[in-house]
Design a protein around this motif. Sequence first.
Motif, mmCIF file in Angstrom:
data_model
loop_
_atom_site.group_PDB
_atom_site.id
_atom_site.type_symbol
_atom_site.label_atom_id
_atom_site.label_comp_id
_atom_site.label_asym_id
_atom_site.label_seq_id
_atom_site.Cartn_x
_atom_site.Cartn_y
_atom_site.Cartn_z
ATOM 1 N N UNK A 128 -14.882 -6.976 0.721
ATOM 2 C CA UNK A 128 -14.342 -8.268 1.131
ATOM 3 C C UNK A 128 -13.060 -8.014 1.895
ATOM 4 N N UNK A 129 -12.646 -8.980 2.679
ATOM 5 C CA UNK A 129 -11.450 -8.804 3.499
ATOM 6 C C UNK A 129 -10.254 -9.531 2.882
ATOM 7 N N UNK A 143 -10.446 -13.118 3.964
ATOM 8 C CA UNK A 143 -11.331 -13.967 3.170
ATOM 9 C C UNK A 143 -10.665 -14.371 1.858
ATOM 10 N N UNK A 144 -9.937 -13.442 1.251
ATOM 11 C CA UNK A 144 -9.238 -13.739 0.000
ATOM 12 C C UNK A 144 -8.207 -14.848 0.208
ATOM 13 N N UNK A 145 -7.410 -14.731 1.264
ATOM 14 C CA UNK A 145 -6.369 -15.727 1.517
ATOM 15 C C UNK A 145 -6.951 -17.075 1.904
ATOM 16 N N UNK A 146 -8.052 -17.048 2.636
ATOM 17 C CA UNK A 146 -8.696 -18.307 3.024
ATOM 18 C C UNK A 146 -9.313 -19.019 1.822
ATOM 19 N N UNK A 200 -9.243 0.243 -1.860
ATOM 20 C CA UNK A 200 -8.745 0.004 -0.516
ATOM 21 C C UNK A 200 -9.300 1.128 0.371
ATOM 22 N N UNK A 201 -8.873 1.166 1.623
ATOM 23 C CA UNK A 201 -9.332 2.230 2.517
ATOM 24 C C UNK A 201 -8.817 3.595 2.076
ATOM 25 N N UNK A 229 -8.082 -3.800 6.589
ATOM 26 C CA UNK A 229 -8.120 -5.207 6.174
ATOM 27 C C UNK A 229 -9.145 -5.447 5.070
ATOM 28 N N UNK A 230 -9.777 -4.377 4.583
ATOM 29 C CA UNK A 230 -10.860 -4.543 3.620
ATOM 30 C C UNK A 230 -10.544 -3.954 2.248
#
Length: 228
Positions: free
Chosen positions: A31-32, A35-38, A62-63, A72-73
Amino acid sequence: MDVPSWQDAKFGGKIRVARWLVEVVGEGKPFTKTALREAFPGVAQIDRRMRDLREAGWVIFTSREDPSLNSNEHRFVKQGEPVWVPGKVKPKTKSSLTVTQRTEAMKADNYLCRSCGVGAGEAYGEGLGAAQLDIARRQVKLADGSTTTQLVTECNRCRVGNRGDEADLSALLAKVASLGPIERKVLAQWVEADQRTYSILETLWGTYRTLPAEARAAFKQAVLGESK
């Protein structure tokens, strides 16, 4: 108690993020941050609430832990304690490393990944990006049979592969004791230099194995012809 919905605003951010990961994302899925913030508009420090879940055993990569992710993922790897159940999660003692500990560990490891030898910022090749170094905790079984936790420098790729590994120092020392004088001398040179040096025979053999079939045949003929 009833399991709360991630959309129920009467619950705290950590509980809502936990339920969002379970209900919307799913274990093993990426997930990004966007997407979490949205999903939680207007909720302050929602990224931090997500990170807080790690203290309850939630595994979120994380990466740095999963090189297939971009900056960002994240990847929701595994659910931990159900933080929405009152009293289920007990506060954990902070175990973060200090800047001094991190610096001393990297200096002791010559600022290299001790698993693959890559340096910070060096390219892995094959489009795998550049290496990032971090400090990992490794369980080490000592010669007296006891186990301790020690710090070691690893790159983001090796940290994933070595997660949970234990180094058996007692077994390694037993193998050293079984070496003959010549083998022990060679090993001592590698340890002293903190790198393996290859003999001319090892270099030739390694190169030979990479040759195409026709070139290997010519090489083989030359070697076998001279050895007769």
